[in-house]
Design a protein around this motif. Structure first.
Motif, short mmCIF file in Angstrom:
data_model
loop_
_atom_site.label_atom_id
_atom_site.label_comp_id
_atom_site.label_asym_id
_atom_site.label_seq_id
_atom_site.Cartn_x
_atom_site.Cartn_y
_atom_site.Cartn_z
N PHE A 8 0.78 -1.22 0.00
CA PHE A 8 0.00 0.00 0.00
C PHE A 8 0.82 1.28 0.00
O PHE A 8 0.26 2.36 -0.16
N LEU A 9 2.11 1.19 0.16
CA LEU A 9 2.93 2.39 0.16
C LEU A 9 4.02 2.35 -0.91
O LEU A 9 4.10 3.23 -1.76
N VAL A 10 4.83 1.30 -0.89
CA VAL A 10 5.98 1.24 -1.79
C VAL A 10 5.55 1.02 -3.24
O VAL A 10 6.03 1.72 -4.15
N VAL A 11 4.64 0.08 -3.50
CA VAL A 11 4.23 -0.22 -4.87
C VAL A 11 3.60 1.01 -5.55
O VAL A 11 3.99 1.37 -6.66
N PRO A 12 2.65 1.70 -4.91
CA PRO A 12 2.11 2.90 -5.56
C PRO A 12 3.15 3.99 -5.80
O PRO A 12 3.12 4.67 -6.84
N LEU A 13 4.09 4.15 -4.88
CA LEU A 13 5.13 5.16 -5.08
C LEU A 13 6.03 4.80 -6.27
O LEU A 13 6.41 5.67 -7.06
N VAL A 14 6.37 3.53 -6.40
CA VAL A 14 7.17 3.09 -7.54
C VAL A 14 6.40 3.31 -8.84
O VAL A 14 6.95 3.79 -9.83
N LEU A 18 7.54 5.70 -11.95
CA LEU A 18 7.72 5.19 -13.31
C LEU A 18 6.80 5.90 -14.30
O LEU A 18 7.21 6.21 -15.43
N LEU A 19 5.56 6.16 -13.91
CA LEU A 19 4.64 6.88 -14.80
C LEU A 19 5.15 8.28 -15.11
O LEU A 19 5.07 8.75 -16.26
N ALA A 90 5.35 -1.26 -13.41
CA ALA A 90 5.96 -2.31 -12.58
C ALA A 90 4.97 -3.45 -12.36
O ALA A 90 5.34 -4.63 -12.48
N THR A 91 3.71 -3.11 -12.07
CA THR A 91 2.71 -4.16 -11.90
C THR A 91 2.42 -4.87 -13.22
O THR A 91 2.09 -6.06 -13.23
N ALA A 97 4.31 -11.53 -16.38
CA ALA A 97 5.07 -12.71 -15.94
C ALA A 97 4.12 -13.81 -15.45
O ALA A 97 4.37 -14.99 -15.64
N CYS A 98 3.01 -13.40 -14.84
CA CYS A 98 2.01 -14.38 -14.38
C CYS A 98 1.19 -14.94 -15.53
O CYS A 98 0.61 -16.03 -15.40
#
Length: 151
Positions: A8-14, A18-19, A90-91, A97-98
């Motif tokens: 909830f913090l690191v993924v959205p910031l990354v 990137l955007l 990133a997602t 990959a999935c």
């Protein structure tokens, strides 16, 4: 707690970083278009791979085998589809990959090496694969007869 911090913090910031970086290089509208394109391609790929996985699961069931690998792949497909619908690059990488069969199988095998899979009667202590033929000590066998009070 660290898992929630990452989710909830690191993924959205990354993703925001990137955007912004991609937007500065190719522009805002192409960046938005690229996000929409990855979601559309991911949706089509998800449908095709999901149908293939379902067909393999049905084939295994018809042959009398448990489609365990296909069930884990279905979970990976669901996670990948959700990640591809999430805006960001990133997602999208993890989502693709999935969805791609070679990387999906590697991810599933990696996950299977780290979990202990036990199947059998749910909620029963020791009710795993090697417990066949033993009786549950809590089971009481008997016969009964219904006796109505008015007869």
């Amino acid at each position: 707690m660290p898992v929630f911090l990452v989710l909830f913090l690191v993924v959205p910031l990354v993703e925001i970083y990137l955007l912004i970086e991609v937007g500065q290089i190719i522009g805002a509208l192409p960046t938005i278009g690229l996000c929409v394109l990855t979601a559309a391609v991911g949706g089509a790929l998800l449908r095709q791979q999901g149908l293939d996985t379902l067909a393999r699961a049905r084939r295994n069931l018809d042959e009398g085998h448990v489609p365990a690998l296909e069930l884990f792949e279905a979970v990976a497909l669901a996670v990948g589809g959700a990640l591809l619908l999430t805006p960001g690059f990133a997602t999208d990488v993890i989502g693709f990959a999935c969805l791609l069969p070679p990387t999906r199988r590697l991810l599933v095998q990696f996950a299977l090496r780290r979990v202990n899979v036990v199947y059998g009667p749910a909620g029963r202590p020791g009710g795993g694969q090697g417990d066949r033929g033993r009786r549950d000590p809590r089971t009481i066998e008997g016969e009964y007869r219904r006796r109505d009070s008015d007869r």
